[in-house]
Design an enzyme around this catalytic site. Structure first.
Site, PDB file in Angstrom:
ATOM      1  N   ASN A   8      37.848  49.346 -79.536  1.00 33.43           N
ATOM      2  CA  ASN A   8      38.491  50.656 -79.691  1.00 33.43           C
ATOM      3  C   ASN A   8      40.008  50.537 -79.561  1.00 33.43           C
ATOM      4  O   ASN A   8      40.750  51.185 -80.291  1.00 33.43           O
ATOM      5  CB  ASN A   8      37.945  51.658 -78.666  1.00 33.43           C
ATOM      6  CG  ASN A   8      36.638  52.284 -79.117  1.00 33.43           C
ATOM      7  OD1 ASN A   8      36.622  53.111 -80.025  1.00 33.43           O
ATOM      8  ND2 ASN A   8      35.542  51.870 -78.506  1.00 33.43           N
ATOM      9  N   ILE A  25      36.858  54.228 -62.205  1.00 31.84           N
ATOM     10  CA  ILE A  25      36.928  55.693 -62.165  1.00 31.84           C
ATOM     11  C   ILE A  25      38.265  56.100 -61.545  1.00 31.84           C
ATOM     12  O   ILE A  25      38.605  55.673 -60.436  1.00 31.84           O
ATOM     13  CB  ILE A  25      35.739  56.261 -61.369  1.00 31.84           C
ATOM     14  CG1 ILE A  25      34.453  55.931 -62.140  1.00 31.84           C
ATOM     15  CG2 ILE A  25      35.882  57.781 -61.176  1.00 31.84           C
ATOM     16  CD1 ILE A  25      33.184  56.380 -61.477  1.00 31.84           C
ATOM     17  N   LEU A  26      39.026  56.888 -62.291  1.00 36.75           N
ATOM     18  CA  LEU A  26      40.340  57.318 -61.801  1.00 36.75           C
ATOM     19  C   LEU A  26      40.158  58.447 -60.788  1.00 36.75           C
ATOM     20  O   LEU A  26      39.260  59.277 -60.918  1.00 36.75           O
ATOM     21  CB  LEU A  26      41.193  57.790 -62.985  1.00 36.75           C
ATOM     22  CG  LEU A  26      41.536  56.691 -64.010  1.00 36.75           C
ATOM     23  CD1 LEU A  26      42.056  57.295 -65.306  1.00 36.75           C
ATOM     24  CD2 LEU A  26      42.538  55.690 -63.432  1.00 36.75           C
ATOM     25  N   HIS A  57      32.857  57.941 -75.061  1.00 35.67           N
ATOM     26  CA  HIS A  57      31.602  57.616 -74.379  1.00 35.67           C
ATOM     27  C   HIS A  57      30.501  57.437 -75.428  1.00 35.67           C
ATOM     28  O   HIS A  57      30.392  58.246 -76.351  1.00 35.67           O
ATOM     29  CB  HIS A  57      31.242  58.745 -73.405  1.00 35.67           C
ATOM     30  CG  HIS A  57      30.035  58.439 -72.592  1.00 35.67           C
ATOM     31  ND1 HIS A  57      30.074  57.577 -71.512  1.00 35.67           N
ATOM     32  CD2 HIS A  57      28.749  58.844 -72.714  1.00 35.67           C
ATOM     33  CE1 HIS A  57      28.861  57.476 -71.006  1.00 35.67           C
ATOM     34  NE2 HIS A  57      28.034  58.236 -71.713  1.00 35.67           N
ATOM     35  N   ASP A 114      32.472  61.817 -67.059  1.00 39.58           N
ATOM     36  CA  ASP A 114      31.957  62.115 -68.406  1.00 39.58           C
ATOM     37  C   ASP A 114      31.636  63.597 -68.622  1.00 39.58           C
ATOM     38  O   ASP A 114      30.688  63.939 -69.340  1.00 39.58           O
ATOM     39  CB  ASP A 114      30.695  61.268 -68.708  1.00 39.58           C
ATOM     40  CG  ASP A 114      30.992  59.774 -68.689  1.00 39.58           C
ATOM     41  OD1 ASP A 114      32.136  59.392 -69.009  1.00 39.58           O
ATOM     42  OD2 ASP A 114      30.090  58.994 -68.351  1.00 39.58           O
TER      43      ASP A 114
HETATM   44  C1  GRF Z   1      32.440  51.691 -75.988  1.00 37.61           C
HETATM   45  O1  GRF Z   1      31.094  51.770 -76.322  1.00 37.61           O
HETATM   46  C2  GRF Z   1      32.904  52.973 -75.335  1.00 37.61           C
HETATM   47  O2  GRF Z   1      32.249  54.107 -75.815  1.00 37.61           O
HETATM   48  C3  GRF Z   1      32.546  52.757 -73.883  1.00 37.61           C
HETATM   49  O3  GRF Z   1      32.813  51.376 -73.659  1.00 37.61           O
HETATM   50  C4  GRF Z   1      32.696  50.662 -74.887  1.00 37.61           C
HETATM   51  C5  GRF Z   1      33.989  49.921 -75.088  1.00 37.61           C
HETATM   52  O4  GRF Z   1      33.966  49.067 -76.191  1.00 37.61           O
HETATM   53  N1  GRF Z   1      33.278  53.642 -73.024  1.00 37.61           N
HETATM   54  P1  GRF Z   1      35.294  48.328 -76.664  1.00 37.61           P
HETATM   55  O5  GRF Z   1      35.845  47.587 -75.463  1.00 37.61           O
HETATM   56  O6  GRF Z   1      36.252  49.354 -77.167  1.00 37.61           O
HETATM   57  O7  GRF Z   1      34.838  47.388 -77.758  1.00 37.61           O
END
Ligand code: GRF
Length: 192
Positions: free
Chosen positions: A22, A97-98, A114, A150
């Site tokens: 991501n 967790i912040l 998430h 979440d």
């Molecule tokens: C993703 O599935 C995201 O939704 C979750 O952790 C994972 C992170 O994946 N919070 P990456 O490190 O971005 O590949």
């Protein structure tokens, strides 16, 4: 939230712990003309997080903050965020967790992704739980971060169909593809 005008992109930090797909996607997006954000800082609580390599390649400032003493770690991060004039934070696979104190200081300015259709399947091991419950659909959600895990307001969500042959791994792969699109769309929705 403040609109991004012309080249005046919103200075943004990404927090990671792991593979950083991501993160990579968000950084790529940030170089586009239509991106409202510019990634100025990457925070990782893990020294060996794979995502750090990409930040390195792109010469984006990165900091490893181990969270052994969470209060101190958050203090360090907050000071850095202020110095770098960071106005928005994207959590992307960040496994710490912040505290509510930290979140208050960036109220409404922290987003998270998430891998489930929240409010279903908060917390860890979402794909495993979804499959165990024989769900027909899963998906991903981008939401604002609040002190409750979440549970902040949903910005965007994408549904993904589960097939009979899906395993944790195939489902994870299917969903992460959608996560990448969803996170950038959510950012556009927030700022444009
Ligand atoms: C993703 O599935 C995201 O939704 C979750 O952790 C994972 C992170 O994946 N919070 P990456 O490190 O971005 O590949």
């Amino acid at each position: 939230m403040k609109k991004s005008i012309g080249r005046d992109k919103i200075k943004t930090a990404i927090f990671i712990s792991g593979s950083g797909s991501n993160l990579k996607n968000l950084i790529k997006f940030s170089y586009k003309r239509n991106s409202p954000v510019s990634i100025k800082l990457v925070i990782s609580n893990k020294r060996n997080a794979k995502g750090l390599k990409y930040a390195n390649q792109k010469k984006i400032e990165k900091k490893i903050i181990n969270f052994v003493r969470p209060k101190e770690s958050e203090k360090k991060i907050l000071s850095l965020l202020t110095k770098r004039k960071i106005k928005f934070i994207c959590l992307a696979g960040f496994m710490k967790i912040l505290s509510s104190n930290f979140i208050k200081k960036f109220n409404g300015k922290i987003a998270n992704i998430h891998p489930s259709l929240l409010p279903k399947y908060k917390g860890l091991h979402t794909h495993k739980k979804v499959l165990e419950n024989n769900e027909k659909f899963s998906g991903c959600t981008v939401h604002y971060v609040t002190a409750k895990l979440d549970s902040g307001k949903i910005i965007l969500q994408k549904k993904v169909k589960i097939s009979k042959t899906d395993t944790e791994n195939t489902l994870k792969r299917k969903i992460i593809k959608q996560e990448h699109k969803l996170y950038t769309n959510a950012i556009k929705k927030i700022f444009n």
